[in-house]
Each structure stands twice: as C-alpha cells, then as structure tokens.
Scaffold this motif. Structure first.
Motif, short mmCIF file in Angstrom:
data_model
loop_
_atom_site.label_atom_id
_atom_site.label_comp_id
_atom_site.label_asym_id
_atom_site.label_seq_id
_atom_site.Cartn_x
_atom_site.Cartn_y
_atom_site.Cartn_z
N SER A 54 0.45 -7.69 5.91
CA SER A 54 -0.55 -6.67 5.68
C SER A 54 -1.48 -6.50 6.89
O SER A 54 -1.95 -5.41 7.18
N SER A 57 0.20 -4.47 10.03
CA SER A 57 0.29 -3.01 10.04
C SER A 57 -0.98 -2.35 10.57
O SER A 57 -0.95 -1.19 10.94
N HIS A 81 -6.79 -7.61 3.30
CA HIS A 81 -5.80 -8.46 3.97
C HIS A 81 -5.77 -8.33 5.48
O HIS A 81 -5.00 -9.01 6.16
N GLY A 128 -12.43 -6.70 -0.88
CA GLY A 128 -11.71 -7.69 -1.68
C GLY A 128 -11.16 -7.07 -2.94
O GLY A 128 -9.96 -7.05 -3.17
N SER A 129 -12.06 -6.53 -3.75
CA SER A 129 -11.63 -5.80 -4.92
C SER A 129 -11.24 -4.42 -4.41
O SER A 129 -12.09 -3.65 -3.98
N VAL A 130 -9.94 -4.14 -4.39
CA VAL A 130 -9.50 -2.94 -3.66
C VAL A 130 -10.15 -1.68 -4.23
O VAL A 130 -10.39 -1.58 -5.42
N GLY A 166 -5.88 0.22 2.62
CA GLY A 166 -4.47 0.20 2.26
C GLY A 166 -4.13 1.44 1.45
O GLY A 166 -4.99 2.02 0.78
N ASP A 167 -2.88 1.86 1.52
CA ASP A 167 -2.50 3.07 0.77
C ASP A 167 -2.58 2.84 -0.74
O ASP A 167 -2.91 3.75 -1.50
N ALA A 168 -2.31 1.61 -1.18
CA ALA A 168 -2.35 1.36 -2.62
C ALA A 168 -3.77 1.44 -3.17
O ALA A 168 -3.96 1.59 -4.38
N GLU A 169 -4.76 1.39 -2.30
CA GLU A 169 -6.14 1.47 -2.78
C GLU A 169 -6.43 2.83 -3.43
O GLU A 169 -7.34 2.95 -4.24
N ASP A 195 -3.86 3.09 5.97
CA ASP A 195 -2.74 2.34 6.52
C ASP A 195 -1.54 2.64 5.61
O ASP A 195 -1.31 1.97 4.62
N ASN A 197 1.53 2.18 4.89
CA ASN A 197 2.74 1.38 5.09
C ASN A 197 3.68 1.50 3.90
O ASN A 197 4.71 0.85 3.85
N GLN A 199 3.80 0.34 1.17
CA GLN A 199 4.11 -0.85 0.38
C GLN A 199 2.83 -1.37 -0.22
O GLN A 199 1.83 -1.49 0.46
N LEU A 201 1.61 -4.45 -3.32
CA LEU A 201 2.05 -5.83 -3.55
C LEU A 201 3.51 -5.89 -3.96
O LEU A 201 4.29 -6.67 -3.44
N LYS A 330 4.78 -2.16 7.37
CA LYS A 330 4.14 -3.41 6.97
C LYS A 330 4.83 -4.58 7.68
O LYS A 330 6.05 -4.70 7.65
N HIS A 343 5.08 -9.02 1.15
CA HIS A 343 3.61 -9.09 0.99
C HIS A 343 3.04 -10.49 1.20
O HIS A 343 2.07 -10.67 1.91
C1 LIG Z 1 -9.08 -4.48 -7.93
C2 LIG Z 1 -7.97 -5.32 -7.34
N1 LIG Z 1 -6.80 -5.43 -7.99
C3 LIG Z 1 -5.79 -6.19 -7.48
C4 LIG Z 1 -5.94 -6.84 -6.31
C5 LIG Z 1 -4.80 -7.71 -5.75
N2 LIG Z 1 -4.25 -7.02 -4.54
C6 LIG Z 1 -4.60 -7.40 -3.32
S1 LIG Z 1 -3.88 -6.48 -2.13
C7 LIG Z 1 -3.03 -5.57 -3.24
C8 LIG Z 1 -2.11 -4.47 -2.79
C9 LIG Z 1 -2.61 -3.84 -1.59
O1 LIG Z 1 -1.78 -2.82 -1.12
P1 LIG Z 1 -2.33 -1.92 0.02
O2 LIG Z 1 -3.72 -1.52 -0.29
O3 LIG Z 1 -1.37 -0.81 0.24
O4 LIG Z 1 -2.41 -2.89 1.26
P2 LIG Z 1 -1.21 -3.49 2.14
O5 LIG Z 1 -0.98 -4.87 1.63
O6 LIG Z 1 -0.05 -2.59 2.00
O7 LIG Z 1 -1.70 -3.51 3.50
C10 LIG Z 1 -3.34 -5.99 -4.53
C11 LIG Z 1 -2.76 -5.39 -5.76
C12 LIG Z 1 -7.19 -6.71 -5.66
N3 LIG Z 1 -7.44 -7.32 -4.51
N4 LIG Z 1 -8.16 -5.93 -6.19
#
Ligand SMILES: Cc1ncc(C[n+]2csc(CCOP(=O)(O)OP(=O)(O)O)c2C)c(N)n1
Ligand SMILES: [Mg+2]
Length: 802
Positions: A54, A57, A81, A128-130, A166-169, A195, A197, A199, A201, A330, A343
């Motif tokens: 993570s 990237s 990360h 931390g808490s995305v 992160g894109d998953a955010e 970012d 990527n 991907q 988790l 990633k 991951h």
């Molecule tokens: C609110 C919350 N839920 C779950 C997590 C656990 N978690 C940490 S990173 C992550 C996925 C992150 O994906 P992305 O944001 O795309 O970052 P990447 O690892 O691809 O760089 C998760 C689910 C967290 N940190 N915060």
C-alpha cells in the motif's frame, strides 16, 4: 508530440534528483517495514501490517508533492498505510530520527498510521479510520476560509488542504456527506489525490463504478484530473500503431492488468502478441522493447511517472477543489506488485536483499540517507535544503490564548432547563462583545434553533464567504430569527449529517495549530445522534482537536418526542471517550460554571506528550455537555469557590449525609427534583439521608482512576474527589443512584469505598408520553426511588407519593 517537449537543463537536473529521491523513499520505507517485521522481535502481534504494498503505490506521488509541489502552508492527510512513506520523506528532510524509523509499529516509535499526537514528526492530520482523514481536509479548508475572512492568519497565506487517499476510501459514506456540505460552502483550496491502485483489502475494485464517481465530483464543482499514463506510454501511443496499444490498455480489465503486472515482461509479450496479432505497427512497438523494457512500458501508469504527476499538479486550477485520479499499481517496484492478495504482503529476506542490491546500497548502509544515489550526494543535499515545503521550519503553530474575563455573571431564577441556560450564556457572551465572543464559532447540523443557538446567531450572524441579507427581514416579515449571511458571521450552518458536524469541529478545533488562530468552537446536536457521528467524534479527539459539544435534548426527559430521540448510552460514551470531559449538570448556575471552565480547558496545552493523569487538567481537552429541555426550579445560592470546584470536579453534596446515615441518594442531571423529593420523604423515617449531586460522572471517575494510579506509583497522599465525597458516609450505608441514562454511568461509585449500590436509570428504549408517565414506567420517579430505598435497606418506607 507531448512527450518530446524540450526540458530545460535545470529542470532536467531537478527531475534527475527527484528520481533519486523517489528511489530512496521506496527503499527507506520498504526497509523500515522489513526491519520492523524481521529484525526486531517484538512478538507476533506487532509483525504484520498492510503497509508494504500500500505504501509503494504512493511513493512517486508523495516524492513529487513533498520535494517539489508542497508549500509550508499546505497541509496533508496521508492515507493510513502510507505512513512509512511519510516518515521516510521526513527522514530525508532531516525531520525524523533513525531511532523512530527503526521502531516503526513499536512502543514509542513511529505509529502504524500517521498520528498528530503520537508521531514525533510533523503529521498534519491523523488518519486510520478510512474516510475521516480524507474528509477533514475539506473542512480544514473551510476553516481556513473562515479565519482569512476575519482578516486573521496574516503570516500564512492560504494553503491547499490535501488528502492522499486510497481508492477504497470512497466507499465510506462520510466522504459523500462531506462532498455535499463542501459544495454549499464554496470549497476551493482542497486537493484529493486518489491512489487509484484498484485494490482494497480483499479485492480489485470496479473501474466502471469508479468512473461514475468522477462524474459526481464534477457535478459538485470539482475539477477532475486523470493522471492515467506516464510519459513512456504517452510517447508510445504517439508512434504508428500506438493508438491500438492505448485502446488495448483502456479496455483491459483490472484483473488481467494486475495479473500481468505481477507476472512481468514475458507474460506481457505473450498476451499482447496474441491480442494484437493483426496490428503489425503495434507489434513493432512491442518488438522495440526487450522483456524488461516492455514491462516497464506497460506499467508506466501516471501515478508512477514523476513528469506526468508534476505536470498535473502544477497545471491544476486554483479556483476550485481538485480531485486527481492517479492510476497506480499496488506494490509498484516490489516483487508482489499487482498481485491481488498483496495487501498484507511482506518481502522475504531474500527479496529485500535483492532490492538492496538493485538500489546500489552496500550492506551496513541500509539506513544511510543517501546511500546508492546516482547523482552527487552534495547536489541532493543542496536540493533538499531548498525544498519549498520546509522553508518555514516547524509547522505546528500556536494561537494565543483568548481571555475569558468577559464571561458573563448571570443570575438564575424561576424555572429553567439547562438547554435554555446554555442558549442564554452564549447570548450574553455575544452581547458582551469581547475577545471571547469574537473567537467563538458555533455550528450545528440543522438543529440550530432547536438546540437554543438562535439568540447567539441573531447577534453574531451566519458565516458565508458571500454576503446575503435576510430576505424575510428585508421584506418586513415577522420572524424571531434574523439570519444575515456574511464573512463576518460566526455560525456555520450544516446539513443534517452528524459526521460532518464532528469533522467540522475537528477542523475548527485544530485551527490554532494549523493556521495559528485560535477558535473556540461550540457545536450542538440532538444527544442521541452523537452515535451517528461517533467515529468522527473519536477521530476529532484522537487528533486533540479542541471544542465544546452540547448534546441536547437528551434522555427519556424529552418525553413526547419518543424512543427514537431518547438517548440512553451517551453518558457512557461521554465517560469512555478519551480527550472529552463530559458533564451533565442539573441547574443553570452549574452549567455556567462549567461553560466558563470549558472555554479555558479547551485552550490548555501542557508539555507535549505528557502523562494524562489527574483528569488531564493541565493538558486540557474537549468538553461534552449533556443537556435537557426539562425546566427545573433554580436554586437560589451563591457559588462559593468550594462549590465551583465541586461542580468542575464532578460532584458535591447538595445535602450532606449524617455520619450515621444508612442511605445517600446520588443523582445526575434532570432527575434532580425526584432525587431531592425522595430524600425529603425518606428523611421522615431515616436519619440524615444525603443527596449527592453529580455534575460529571466522567470527571469523578477519571479523578478516581488517576488517584489510584498515583497511589500505585507511591504517592500515598493521592486522594480523588470522589473518595473525599464518599468518605463522609458510613461504610454500611447504601448508595442509591439515579439518572436519565444507562445506570452503570453511576453504579461504579459503589466500588470507591465498598458501599452497596442500587442503580436506577434507563435500560430499555423509551417511548412517547409525559415526563411523569415515563419516569413512572421506567422507574425514575419518586416512588421508584423510594421502592429502591426500601429494597436496599430491607426496611419499609413510611411515605409514598399518592
Ligand atoms: C473505517 C475503517 N474500516 C476498515 C479499515 C481496515 N482497512 C484498512 S486499509 C483498508 C483498505 C484500504 O484500501 P485503499 O483505501 O484502496 O488503500 P490501499 O491499501 O489500496 O492503498 C481497510 C478496509 C479501516 N482502517 N477503517
Ligand atoms: Mg486501493
């Protein structure tokens, strides 16, 4: 052809140096993670982490930002990360120690996720808490607008509030709530660098869905900038047959692309030759690259190409927020790049060795800042010394303290609810018009009037960058609210989303540190909906943002409103939330004492990283007031210094118990009349029943824990307020606690000196009804208290209420 643009000699040197720094950032961040996982034995629990892939990237993007694009006034939230990348960059800039790097994820070392309060270098926003670190940047930008609109922060020009995310955010709902709110307030100085990527988790995110998000940003006034292809690819696309290659990449599913990235050059060639067999020009491009060069070409996404990134950042508009979608891989540059399961991937010893050799770093020089660079180290040091971002030194600012001598001295008479008292205190502050009034900024998620902020807003106005008169007023229409919008206004009206309230409070509450201008933020919301914004409240406290929040109305006591609005658990939340001192006064004079104290408490700043003992009184923190709409007859009394201290420390004897009393009633908040009436009736047949008023179960318990800890550490004289209070009561006496909230917020008092306890409170969802009906049904009325007294003493009670 864009790729053939002439690059001036200076620029070529700068780029060469940036490329070296990019290599160093990748190495140091990778080695830091490796070291924490392999070289230090801290037990299994500390070993894994999703950092390696993570982090990789974001290496190029962060290199470009920190070493070139950022200015001292810019503030950045780095995705959780990517913490190793951030610290590696700080190390290269000379702002981070080796010891801290080596202790990554260890006790006292660099934190797993960037932390304003725990990390020792210059973290702007914790993450931390995305989703939360992302969204706070927009609110910080709005706070910056607020501060500048008042003509403050003269030494710091407006900066960009940046999220590297992160894109998953983007899956987090709070991001979308924030985007809507930003639009209303005309957000400008904010960059979100995604970012991309593809991907998260567990999986590879859907590209089609993601592009819909780009449309959403544009709809809400953002400029969307794709950083999709690097310069190598851009050049290849311009060659004969290049368009086919571009189409192939654009159509390539994420999964296949990721798999090929992982497999490398030979696999790329096989796949491309098969898919593009009928396009000789395109095949010719492939043939001009050996396997390694082909892999390099095909993975040359924009987010890994310094030139493409710098071009995008430096060409971004300044009059609107910008969302950069940077395509990345990633784990880029590492052996597990692109693999969908990477991951929590960690490099093996052999792999890190191979990386060391690839990066020209000798054994034993792993931590040398500039080992293995291919440009003269002195040139790089010169460059680092001139990096714009560092030119103003430390960026942890301090706003001067705001004096409180204009805090009003009020008299309270007749019937009044704490919520009305709260509105009146603010109104009087506004009227007094001193420095205190000037620095308060209020905010509320669509409940401004119903939480009694109306009078304050009438006097101080609504904040908006653009001025607008109150149309109703202009037309002579009757309304108690006079709400003109202007840059002078001091109330920030929010939509209903409570997450946004707490993120706004987080940003307002960091203004002294971010912009050098202290604000005294006061937020209000309905008490039960604290839970809706709870993670953001926790996030605000974790960053040590400073604010006062009033949860009002609260509990069963807002009777006819019904069970969906009646908070039960919030007293426990208030107790358990670190960084938040919670109060639930019954009377307005207590509330006024607490508010005056709170405006001071939120400004306190003890030595950095101090030990949070003795109720954190030196360190300060934020304050939560749990208030009520139930009007109570106000006591006529003088607030002596002793009473004041009792109110602030969390409790005082409203009626002292007889030393031989067999019972004391302990109450908190709006149930005061029931507690007092029950004590009166009990006095008919029991000696000297005491009545203990608790204004803050939180502060009483915090003081008790702190004193016990101090005792454990040898301070024999350490004694908590609550020990003194209960010391006046015989050990055989029982405590009967009562409050409009979950009973365990007070039942712990039995543990202080071993008194028996019967705890009355609310355990089950409420419903509509009158206060009398509900108190009767849920066991908070006078008779319920008397029945409990009978139960705990085993002796009949003579009088009941008929
Ligand atoms: C609110 C919350 N839920 C779950 C997590 C656990 N978690 C940490 S990173 C992550 C996925 C992150 O994906 P992305 O944001 O795309 O970052 P990447 O690892 O691809 O760089 C998760 C689910 C967290 N940190 N915060
Ligand atoms: Mg991702």
């Amino acid at each position: 052809m864009e790729g053939a643009r002439m690059i001036p000699a200076d620029e070529a040197t700068n780029l060469a140096i940036l490329r070296e720094l990019e290599r160093k950032v990748l190495w140091i961040s990778s080695y830091m993670i490796h070291y924490a996982n392999h070289e230090v034995d801290r037990g299994d629990g500390l070993k894994v982490g999703g950092h390696q892939a993570s982090s990789a990237s974001l290496v190029t993007l962060m290199t470009a930002l920190y070493f070139r694009v950022l200015r001292p006034q810019d503030r950045v939230a780095v995705k959780p990360h990517a913490s190793p990348v951030f610290h590696a960059i700080q190390y290269l800039l000379g702002h981070q120690s080796l010891d801290q790097l080596q202790n990554f994820r260890g006790f006292g070392g660099t934190q797993s996720y960037p932390s304003r309060t725990k990390d020792k270098d210059d973290v702007d926003f914790s993450t931390g808490s995305v989703g939360l670190g992302v969204a706070v940047t927009g609110f910080a930008s709005l706070v910056q607008d607020y501060v500048h609109a008042k003509g403050w922060s003269k030494e710091w020009p407006k900066g960009r509030m940046i999220s590297l995310m992160g894109d998953a955010e983007l899956d987090e709902g709070n991001i979308h709530e924030a985007l809507l709110e930003y639009w209303k307030h005309g957000l400008k100085n904010c960059w979100w660098v995604i970012d991309y990527n593809r991907q998260s988790l567990d999986s590879v995110v859907s590209d089609r869905l993601f592009m819909k998000l780009a449309g959403l940003f544009e709809n809400l006034g953002w400029k969307v900038v794709l950083i999709k292809y690097g310069k190598l690819l851009q050049r290849a696309f311009a060659e004969p047959g290049g368009q086919r290659l571009k189409e192939w990449i654009d159509d390539c599913p994420n999964m296949l692309y990721s798999a090929l990235v992982f497999q490398g050059g030979a696999a790329w060639r096989r796949q491309l030759e098969q898919d593009l067999a009928i396009h000789p020009d395109t095949l010719a491009i492939l043939r001009r690259h050996d396997d390694e060069a082909l892999a390099q070409l095909m993975t040359n996404l924009g987010g890994h190409d310094l030139e493409a990134i710098i071009e995008a950042f430096e060409g971004a508009p300044s009059d609107q927020p910008v969302c950069f979608i940077a395509y990345t891989i990633k784990g880029f540059g590492l052996p597990f790049q692109g693999h969908k399961d990477n991951h929590a991937g960690l490099m093996t010893k052999a792999q890190i060795e191979a990386l060391r050799v690839r990066e020209d770093i000798n054994q034993g020089e792993e931590w040398d800042r500039l080992a293995g660079v291919r440009v003269a180290a002195s040139k790089i040091e010169d460059f680092l010394a001139r990096v714009p971002f560092r030119q103003k030194g430390a960026r942890r600012l301090q706003g001067p303290r705001i004096a409180l001598d204009t805090f009003p001295k009020l008299e309270w008479k007749g019937q009044l609810a704490t919520q009305s008292g709260f509105g009146r205190v603010l109104d009087e502050i506004a009227r007094a018009n001193g420095p205190l009034a000037e620095r308060i900024v209020t905010t509320s998620p669509d409940v401004t009037v119903s939480t009694n902020l109306g009078a304050w807003v009438n006097r101080r106005g609504l904040f908006s960058l653009a001025s607008q008169e109150d149309l109703f007023r202009e037309r002579g229409l009757m309304s108690p609210q006079r709400w003109a919008l202007s840059p002078k206004g001091q109330h920030i009206e929010l939509g209903i989303a409570e997450m946004n309230l707490f993120l706004m409070l987080a940003a307002l509450g960091l203004s002294h540190s971010l912009f050098g201008e202290r604000l005294l933020p006061v937020g209000t919301l309905y008490d039960p909906f604290i839970c809706r914004g709870l993670d953001a409240l926790n996030y605000a406290c974790y960053q040590d943002a400073r604010f006062i929040v009033a949860g009002t109305p609260s509990g069963l006591t807002l009777a006819p409103e019904g069970g969906a609005h009646q908070s039960i658990s919030t007293p426990l939340i208030g107790m358990a939330q670190d960084g938040l001192a919670s109060f639930e006064p019954a009377y307005a004079d207590e509330l006024a004492v607490i508010m005056e104290w709170a405006f001071d408490y939120i400004q306190r700043q003890a030595a950095e990283h101090g030990d949070p003992r003795w109720q954190r009184d030196e360190q300060g923190g934020s304050v939560y007031l749990r208030l009520s709409t139930r009007p109570l007859e106000q006591p006529t009394r003088t607030i002596t210094p002793e009473l004041r201290q009792g109110i602030i420390d969390g409790g005082y004897w409203l009626r002292r118990p007889d030393p031989a009393a067999e019972l004391a009633i302990v109450y908190c908040g709006a149930v005061a009349p029931e507690a007092i009436a029950a004590a009166g009736l009990l006095s008919e047949d029991r000696r000297g029943v005491g009545v203990l008023a608790v204004t803050s179960a939180d502060r009483l318990s915090a003081g008790w824990h702190a004193a016990q800890r101090a005792k454990d550490e040898g301070d024999r004289a350490a004694r908590a307020r609550v020990e003194d209070l209960l010391g006046g009561l015989s050990r055989d006496a029982a405590l009967l606690t009562v409050m409009d909230g979950y009973p365990e917020a007070l039942s712990w008092l039995g543990g202080v000196r071993g008194h028996r306890v019967r705890a009355l409170g609310v355990e089950h969802f409420g419903q509509s009804g009158s206060i009398g009906e509900l108190y009767g049904h849920y066991g908070l009325d006078v008779n319920a208290i008397l029945a409990a007294a009978e139960g705990i003493s085993g002796r009949p009670v003579r009088y009941r209420v008929q």
